[in-house]
Design a protein around this motif. Structure first.
Motif, short mmCIF file in Angstrom:
data_model
loop_
_atom_site.label_atom_id
_atom_site.label_comp_id
_atom_site.label_asym_id
_atom_site.label_seq_id
_atom_site.Cartn_x
_atom_site.Cartn_y
_atom_site.Cartn_z
N ILE A 43 0.85 -1.19 0.00
CA ILE A 43 0.00 0.00 0.00
C ILE A 43 0.88 1.24 0.00
N SER A 44 0.46 2.24 -0.74
CA SER A 44 1.14 3.54 -0.70
C SER A 44 0.46 4.41 0.35
N VAL A 45 1.26 5.23 1.02
CA VAL A 45 0.78 6.04 2.13
C VAL A 45 1.07 7.50 1.84
N ARG A 46 0.04 8.33 1.93
CA ARG A 46 0.19 9.78 1.85
C ARG A 46 -0.29 10.38 3.16
N GLY A 47 0.44 11.34 3.68
CA GLY A 47 0.04 11.98 4.92
C GLY A 47 1.15 12.83 5.49
N ASP A 48 0.84 13.51 6.59
CA ASP A 48 1.82 14.38 7.24
C ASP A 48 2.77 13.55 8.09
N GLN A 49 3.84 14.18 8.54
CA GLN A 49 4.84 13.48 9.32
C GLN A 49 4.36 13.12 10.72
N LEU A 50 3.36 13.84 11.21
CA LEU A 50 2.84 13.56 12.55
C LEU A 50 1.82 12.42 12.54
N GLY A 51 1.37 12.01 11.38
CA GLY A 51 0.40 10.94 11.30
C GLY A 51 -1.01 11.35 11.65
N LEU A 52 -1.32 12.66 11.53
CA LEU A 52 -2.69 13.11 11.82
C LEU A 52 -3.66 12.60 10.77
N LEU A 53 -3.29 12.76 9.51
CA LEU A 53 -4.11 12.27 8.40
C LEU A 53 -3.28 11.28 7.59
N ARG A 54 -3.96 10.26 7.07
CA ARG A 54 -3.24 9.17 6.39
C ARG A 54 -4.16 8.57 5.33
N ARG A 55 -3.76 8.69 4.07
CA ARG A 55 -4.53 8.13 2.97
C ARG A 55 -3.72 7.00 2.33
N THR A 56 -4.34 5.83 2.24
CA THR A 56 -3.65 4.66 1.71
C THR A 56 -4.34 4.16 0.44
N VAL A 57 -3.54 3.57 -0.43
CA VAL A 57 -4.04 2.96 -1.66
C VAL A 57 -3.41 1.57 -1.78
N ARG A 58 -4.23 0.56 -2.00
CA ARG A 58 -3.76 -0.81 -2.12
C ARG A 58 -3.39 -1.09 -3.57
N TRP A 59 -2.18 -1.70 -3.76
CA TRP A 59 -1.69 -1.92 -5.12
C TRP A 59 -1.54 -3.39 -5.46
N THR A 60 -1.44 -4.30 -4.51
CA THR A 60 -1.22 -5.71 -4.82
C THR A 60 -2.10 -6.57 -3.92
N ASP A 61 -2.17 -7.85 -4.27
CA ASP A 61 -2.81 -8.86 -3.42
C ASP A 61 -1.73 -9.55 -2.58
N PRO A 62 -2.12 -10.18 -1.48
CA PRO A 62 -1.13 -10.89 -0.66
C PRO A 62 -0.53 -12.07 -1.43
N VAL A 63 0.73 -12.38 -1.12
CA VAL A 63 1.45 -13.50 -1.71
C VAL A 63 1.91 -14.40 -0.56
N GLU A 64 1.74 -15.71 -0.72
CA GLU A 64 2.07 -16.66 0.34
C GLU A 64 3.44 -17.30 0.09
N LEU A 65 4.18 -17.46 1.18
CA LEU A 65 5.43 -18.22 1.18
C LEU A 65 5.27 -19.37 2.16
N PHE A 66 5.42 -20.60 1.67
CA PHE A 66 5.26 -21.79 2.51
C PHE A 66 6.61 -22.15 3.12
N VAL A 67 6.66 -22.13 4.44
CA VAL A 67 7.85 -22.58 5.16
C VAL A 67 7.55 -23.98 5.67
N HIS A 68 8.10 -24.98 5.01
CA HIS A 68 7.80 -26.38 5.31
C HIS A 68 8.53 -26.84 6.57
N PRO A 69 7.99 -27.86 7.23
CA PRO A 69 8.69 -28.41 8.40
C PRO A 69 9.97 -29.14 7.98
#
Length: 465
Positions: free
Chosen positions: A215-241
């Motif tokens: 996600i991309s984040v736009r906002g001030d340095q204090l974190g008062l306002l924060r606008r996010t945009v999602r760009w990808t889907d989650p990707v899984e990594l399998f850690v086998h036993p």
């Protein structure tokens, strides 16, 4: 002149008062007073019914108004969500502090609180400038490799491309990786510019690690306002036993023979063994008439049983059965090592846990499913209840393997063994991390105490010997 007796009156005497009506007088003779008194209860009933109807109508109306109010609030929240979602926790705190300061200044006339409220609101207004802007990113996440064994290294790469015709200002991106959060500063990109970031994926323990969404984040340095945009889907990594390679048939399985003969004698099969005297209840189709005619006694055929092997692994995930997380992970490694060898030998197999039955079609699907295993709490009262419920719809096994931790008593293994027939071979794996691996037999039950995964191949050869 009419004479009357003393004490008597005449009807024509005006002073005479009519006598009270008799008790048997009719309602009509009583006039309107009787009718009015009879109608009083009916009027009360009508009034009560009218009040009940009004109350019911008021309740229905209030319910309808409440539903309309809720619908209105939901609609307003839906329209306001693009604005409220932008405000971060620090922004809400700042807004509440401004309202409180302004209320104090109005109530007590303290000018200092007016300045404080004005400063806080000004900070919010300045922060609005930082959330405006439009990005034309194309983001992709690549993991190399997608499957690793616990402890092996895995890397990920995030590639950001500016697909627009104009340059973009620097931006900040966040990428959740497992339980952590990676933050990247994307520099200003010219049109069609590309920027890539490498990151490490934690693989120290068995799990399914999810990377993303980016996600991309736009906002001030204090974190008062924060606008996010999602760009990808989650990707899984399998850690086998971690697993260990076992020798062929090291687990002492009944070989998958496509009809190979076993030592069990049965009354119905295809491999002839011998003849015996008829016993009431034997099927007449098994009578050997030629021998019966020669001996003068009914003789029936006996057969040697032929079957395909069927192995069932019962792996409990109850946290109370294990002394530590290390012991739990060792149990998963033992289960995966056994199951992989069975799959390689192409033997029919089922692996059951409290959560589900694992997919055992290929080694890869088994290991992927093993990566998703987590401890559970109080799913079944006893190990026997779990085993009975999990194997109820499975084919009858020729070999049963029970895997549990050091906190599981030997009696619980025995109760599971009793669920299956006497011809079923049962192996109990008691996982005790750090203990001396050993083999023992108790009333037909083979008990394998395993302290480390490296001891599994040798102790299985002993159990099969």
């Amino acid at each position: 002149m009419t004479s009357t007796l003393p004490g008597t009156t005449t009807p024509d005497d005006p002073s005479v008062t009519p006598a009270a009506p008799a008790a048997s007088a009719t309602p009509a003779a009583l006039g309107g007073r009787y009718v009015a008194s009879a109608l009083v209860p009916g009027r009360f009933a009508q009034l009560r019914y009218a009040l009940t109807s009004v109350g019911r109508a008021l309740r229905a109306a209030s319910g309808a108004l409440w539903r309309l109010l809720l619908i209105g609030l939901r609609t307003a929240a839906r329209f306001a969500r693009p604005v409220t979602d932008v405000v971060g926790p620090a922004g809400w705190l700042t807004l509440v502090a401004a309202v409180v300061a302004f209320s104090i200044s109005r109530a007590f006339g303290w000018v200092e609180f007016t300045y404080l409220a004005t400063t806080l609101l000004a900070a919010l207004l300045v922060a609005v400038v930082f959330i405006f802007g439009r990005a034309t990113y194309q983001v992709s996440i690549a993991l190399n490799p997608h499957r690793v064994v616990a402890g092996q290294r895995a890397l990920g790469e995030m590639i950001v491309t500016n697909t627009g015709a104009k340059g973009l200002l620097p931006a900040r991106m966040e990428l959740p990786v497992g339980e952590g959060l990676a933050e990247f500063v994307i520099p200003g990109l010219a049109a069609q510019g590309v920027h890539d970031e490498l990151f490490a994926v934690p693989t120290h323990r068995r799990a399914v690690v999810v990377a993303g969404p980016a996600i991309s984040v736009r906002g001030d340095q204090l974190g008062l306002l924060r606008r996010t945009v999602r760009w990808t889907d989650p990707v899984e990594l399998f850690v086998h036993p971690v697993t260990t390679r076992l020798a062929s048939s090291a687990a002492g399985l009944v070989r998958d023979l496509e009809g190979e003969i076993t030592k069990k004698i049965t009354n119905s099969d295809i491999s002839f063994h011998a003849l015996r005297a008829y016993v009431p209840g034997d099927a007449l189709r098994n009578v050997h008439w030629r021998t019966s005619a020669r001996t003068g006694q009914l003789m029936v055929r006996q057969f040697e049983e032929t079957r395909r092997s069927q192995l069932t692994i019962i792996h409990t995930l109850e946290s109370v059965a294990y002394a530590s997380d290390e012991e739990f992970e060792l149990g998963v490694s033992v289960m995966a090592s056994l199951a992989l060898q069975v799959i390689r030998e192409k033997t029919n197999m089922s692996v059951v846990t409290e959560e589900r039955q694992l997919v055992t079609g290929t080694p890869l699907t088994l290991l992927d499913d093993s990566s998703r295993i987590d401890p559970v709490e109080d799913r079944y009262p006893t190990l026997r209840d779990f085993a009975r419920d999990a194997t109820r719809r499975l084919p009858a096994p020729s070999v049963v393997m029970i895997i549990a931790g050091s906190q599981t008593e030997l009696l619980q293994y025995r109760t599971v063994q009793n669920l299956f027939g006497p011809d079923t071979k049962t192996l109990a794996f008691r996982i005790e991390a750090g203990a001396q691996s050993r083999l023992s037999k108790v009333s037909g039950l083979t008990v394998i105490t395993l302290g480390q995964l490296g001891d599994l191949p040798s102790i299985l050869r002993r159990a099969n010997g």
